[in-house]
Design a protein around this motif. Structure first.
Motif, PDB file in Angstrom:
ATOM      1  N   THR A  47      -2.044  12.544  -1.143  1.00  0.00           N
ATOM      2  CA  THR A  47      -3.262  13.345  -0.971  1.00  0.00           C
ATOM      3  C   THR A  47      -3.677  14.076  -2.223  1.00  0.00           C
ATOM      4  OG1 THR A  47      -1.932  15.206  -0.122  1.00  0.00           O
ATOM      5  CG2 THR A  47      -2.833  13.668   1.504  1.00  0.00           C
ATOM      6  N   ALA A  48      -2.720  14.420  -3.067  1.00  0.00           N
ATOM      7  CA  ALA A  48      -3.042  15.167  -4.297  1.00  0.00           C
ATOM      8  C   ALA A  48      -3.023  14.280  -5.533  1.00  0.00           C
ATOM      9  CB  ALA A  48      -2.062  16.325  -4.478  1.00  0.00           C
ATOM     10  N   VAL A  49      -2.873  12.964  -5.334  1.00  0.00           N
ATOM     11  CA  VAL A  49      -2.809  12.045  -6.466  1.00  0.00           C
ATOM     12  C   VAL A  49      -4.222  11.567  -6.812  1.00  0.00           C
ATOM     13  CG1 VAL A  49      -1.910   9.853  -7.312  1.00  0.00           C
ATOM     14  CG2 VAL A  49      -0.503  11.287  -5.832  1.00  0.00           C
ATOM     15  N   PRO A  50      -4.685  11.782  -8.025  1.00  0.00           N
ATOM     16  CA  PRO A  50      -6.050  11.364  -8.398  1.00  0.00           C
ATOM     17  C   PRO A  50      -6.256   9.869  -8.199  1.00  0.00           C
ATOM     18  CG  PRO A  50      -5.084  12.800 -10.080  1.00  0.00           C
ATOM     19  CD  PRO A  50      -3.991  12.465  -9.131  1.00  0.00           C
ATOM     20  N   GLY A  51      -7.330   9.538  -7.517  1.00  0.00           N
ATOM     21  CA  GLY A  51      -7.678   8.135  -7.324  1.00  0.00           C
ATOM     22  C   GLY A  51      -6.947   7.427  -6.211  1.00  0.00           C
ATOM     23  N   ALA A  52      -5.988   8.101  -5.587  1.00  0.00           N
ATOM     24  CA  ALA A  52      -5.216   7.445  -4.524  1.00  0.00           C
ATOM     25  C   ALA A  52      -5.925   7.564  -3.187  1.00  0.00           C
ATOM     26  CB  ALA A  52      -3.827   8.072  -4.426  1.00  0.00           C
ATOM     27  N   LEU A 111       1.205  -0.480 -11.556  1.00  0.00           N
ATOM     28  CA  LEU A 111       2.588  -0.094 -11.793  1.00  0.00           C
ATOM     29  C   LEU A 111       2.660   1.004 -12.856  1.00  0.00           C
ATOM     30  CD1 LEU A 111       5.580  -0.748 -11.126  1.00  0.00           C
ATOM     31  CD2 LEU A 111       5.556  -2.300 -13.086  1.00  0.00           C
ATOM     32  N   GLY A 112       3.340   2.076 -12.518  1.00  0.00           N
ATOM     33  CA  GLY A 112       3.463   3.187 -13.439  1.00  0.00           C
ATOM     34  C   GLY A 112       2.324   4.167 -13.379  1.00  0.00           C
ATOM     35  N   GLY A 113       1.307   3.881 -12.540  1.00  0.00           N
ATOM     36  CA  GLY A 113       0.206   4.811 -12.360  1.00  0.00           C
ATOM     37  C   GLY A 113       0.630   5.994 -11.498  1.00  0.00           C
ATOM     38  N   PRO A 114      -0.222   7.017 -11.387  1.00  0.00           N
ATOM     39  CA  PRO A 114       0.159   8.227 -10.656  1.00  0.00           C
ATOM     40  C   PRO A 114       0.592   7.967  -9.218  1.00  0.00           C
ATOM     41  CG  PRO A 114      -1.833   8.614 -11.935  1.00  0.00           C
ATOM     42  CD  PRO A 114      -1.550   7.147 -12.033  1.00  0.00           C
ATOM     43  N   ALA A 115      -0.137   7.120  -8.505  1.00  0.00           N
ATOM     44  CA  ALA A 115       0.209   6.866  -7.102  1.00  0.00           C
ATOM     45  C   ALA A 115       1.523   6.103  -6.997  1.00  0.00           C
ATOM     46  CB  ALA A 115      -0.912   6.106  -6.408  1.00  0.00           C
ATOM     47  N   ASN A 116       1.714   5.125  -7.865  1.00  0.00           N
ATOM     48  CA  ASN A 116       2.954   4.357  -7.844  1.00  0.00           C
ATOM     49  C   ASN A 116       4.151   5.220  -8.202  1.00  0.00           C
ATOM     50  OD1 ASN A 116       4.702   2.273 -10.007  1.00  0.00           O
ATOM     51  ND2 ASN A 116       4.612   1.815  -7.833  1.00  0.00           N
ATOM     52  N   LEU A 117       4.004   6.085  -9.197  1.00  0.00           N
ATOM     53  CA  LEU A 117       5.112   6.966  -9.577  1.00  0.00           C
ATOM     54  C   LEU A 117       5.433   7.959  -8.463  1.00  0.00           C
ATOM     55  CD1 LEU A 117       4.404   7.667 -13.354  1.00  0.00           C
ATOM     56  CD2 LEU A 117       6.130   6.156 -12.354  1.00  0.00           C
ATOM     57  N   GLU A 118       4.407   8.426  -7.759  1.00  0.00           N
ATOM     58  CA  GLU A 118       4.663   9.295  -6.615  1.00  0.00           C
ATOM     59  C   GLU A 118       5.457   8.541  -5.547  1.00  0.00           C
ATOM     60  OE1 GLU A 118       4.760  11.815  -3.302  1.00  0.00           O
ATOM     61  OE2 GLU A 118       4.777  12.174  -5.456  1.00  0.00           O
ATOM     62  N   SER A 175       0.821  -1.209   0.000  1.00  0.00           N
ATOM     63  CA  SER A 175       0.000   0.000   0.000  1.00  0.00           C
ATOM     64  C   SER A 175       0.855   1.260   0.000  1.00  0.00           C
ATOM     65  CB  SER A 175      -0.948  -0.004   1.209  1.00  0.00           C
ATOM     66  OG  SER A 175      -0.227  -0.096   2.424  1.00  0.00           O
ATOM     67  N   SER A 176       2.048   1.198   0.606  1.00  0.00           N
ATOM     68  CA  SER A 176       2.908   2.381   0.604  1.00  0.00           C
ATOM     69  C   SER A 176       3.527   2.628  -0.764  1.00  0.00           C
ATOM     70  CB  SER A 176       4.009   2.253   1.664  1.00  0.00           C
ATOM     71  OG  SER A 176       4.887   1.194   1.358  1.00  0.00           O
ATOM     72  N   LEU A 177       3.568   1.589  -1.615  1.00  0.00           N
ATOM     73  CA  LEU A 177       4.065   1.730  -2.985  1.00  0.00           C
ATOM     74  C   LEU A 177       2.928   1.835  -3.997  1.00  0.00           C
ATOM     75  CD1 LEU A 177       6.975  -0.887  -2.920  1.00  0.00           C
ATOM     76  CD2 LEU A 177       7.187   1.606  -2.903  1.00  0.00           C
ATOM     77  N   ALA A 178       1.693   1.778  -3.494  1.00  0.00           N
ATOM     78  CA  ALA A 178       0.508   1.873  -4.348  1.00  0.00           C
ATOM     79  C   ALA A 178       0.465   0.763  -5.396  1.00  0.00           C
ATOM     80  CB  ALA A 178       0.428   3.243  -5.017  1.00  0.00           C
ATOM     81  N   VAL A 179       0.770  -0.461  -4.944  1.00  0.00           N
ATOM     82  CA  VAL A 179       0.706  -1.612  -5.831  1.00  0.00           C
ATOM     83  C   VAL A 179      -0.111  -2.717  -5.158  1.00  0.00           C
ATOM     84  CG1 VAL A 179       2.842  -1.118  -7.084  1.00  0.00           C
ATOM     85  CG2 VAL A 179       2.935  -2.459  -4.966  1.00  0.00           C
ATOM     86  N   ALA A 180      -0.226  -3.857  -5.827  1.00  0.00           N
ATOM     87  CA  ALA A 180      -0.994  -5.000  -5.347  1.00  0.00           C
ATOM     88  C   ALA A 180      -0.060  -6.016  -4.693  1.00  0.00           C
ATOM     89  CB  ALA A 180      -1.735  -5.640  -6.514  1.00  0.00           C
ATOM     90  N   PRO A 181      -0.611  -7.002  -3.974  1.00  0.00           N
ATOM     91  CA  PRO A 181       0.249  -8.044  -3.393  1.00  0.00           C
ATOM     92  C   PRO A 181       0.876  -8.911  -4.475  1.00  0.00           C
ATOM     93  CG  PRO A 181      -2.054  -8.592  -3.079  1.00  0.00           C
ATOM     94  CD  PRO A 181      -2.014  -7.193  -3.635  1.00  0.00           C
TER      95      PRO A 181
END
Length: 260
Positions: free
Chosen positions: A255-260, A234-241, A132-138
């Motif tokens: 907080t400012a990432v769309p959809g995160a 992977l490579g989405g806005p939250a993951n890149l952040e 979750s801290s990397l905005a990815v799946a298990p």
């Protein structure tokens, strides 16, 4: 060298050997481990596989520097086996697998425990699944194996929280079979491995097959679901952040990432 391989008393010991990178898995290490696991499976002189890490970490999981390259460089050349191939090698390995978790285990350094038959942890070791801290799946079929091993609520906390799990907590949950003082870890893990290795290999293989066969289809399906979800994120806005924050040495701000 990224992987050391040693044999003794029918136990093959694999030591992750990138201590300067906390034994993080890059494509080269994924490939080296996968090849070594397949070789041990085919070698009649090997009865048990023992995996550990060099230095103060078991494994810091996926090499995030290389992960950022993969996410941003369309010309990046992937390895022969990669993460999925290494996981498949462990999932298919027919003989007993013993892990000696000597230090920090993050991501794959934690989820790989789902494929172990016995896990020994240093009392100073800690585990984290930072999905979750990397905005990815298990990954590594942990969405099926962890609930099976430690129960739904424990697995939900481990997989969702991105919090550290200490050795005592891991032992209480059932992720570890035994806890050892750091200087006793390898001796204790090897002692148990050699007890198993003294038994007939065909019996060990039959016992393991009857234990894991009922879950094989579920593991394959979980891996496919996880890989699909991971690929979407992977490579989405939250993951890149998250990856940019890691590279810049700062906390990620979703907080400012769309959809995160």
């Amino acid at each position: 060298m990224t992987l050391r391989i040693e044999d003794g008393n029918r136990v093959r010991t694999l030591t992750l050997d990138r201590p300067e990178a906390l034994n993080a898995f890059n494509e080269a290490l994924y490939d080296a481990v996968a090849e070594a696991v397949y070789a041990a499976a085919d070698d009649p002189a090997v009865a048990v596989l023992l995996l550990t890490g060099e230095g103060r970490a078991f494994s810091a999981g996926t090499d995030l520097v290389e992960m950022h390259q993969i996410a941003t460089d369309p010309d990046f050349v992937m390895g022969k086996h990669g993460f999925t191939g290494m996981i498949d090698a462990f999932a298919e390995f027919p003989k007993p697998v013993v892990f000696a978790v000597n230090g920090l285990g993050l991501g794959a350094g934690a989820t790989l425990l789902g494929f172990a038959d016995l896990v020994f942890m240093s009392t100073e070791a800690r585990l984290k699944c930072p999905f979750s801290s990397l905005a990815v799946a298990p990954e590594a079929a942990s969405s099926v194996l962890f609930p099976h091993l430690i129960g739904h609520q424990n697995a939900a906390w481990v997989l969702m929280s991105s919090e550290w799990i200490g050795a005592e907590q891991a032992h209480a949950m059932g992720l570890a079979f035994g806890l050892c003082a750091p200087d006793e870890l390898m001796a204790e893990a090897r002692r148990h491995a050699e007890v198993l290795a003294a038994k007939p290999v065909n019996s060990l293989v039959a016992i393991k097959r009857t234990m894991v066969e009922p879950r094989r289809a579920a593991v394959r399906e979980a891996r496919d679901r996880e890989n699909a979800a991971f690929g979407e994120l992977l490579g989405g806005p939250a993951n890149l952040e998250a990856l940019t924050a890691f590279a810049e040495g700062r906390p990620a701000d979703f907080t400012a990432v769309p959809g995160a």
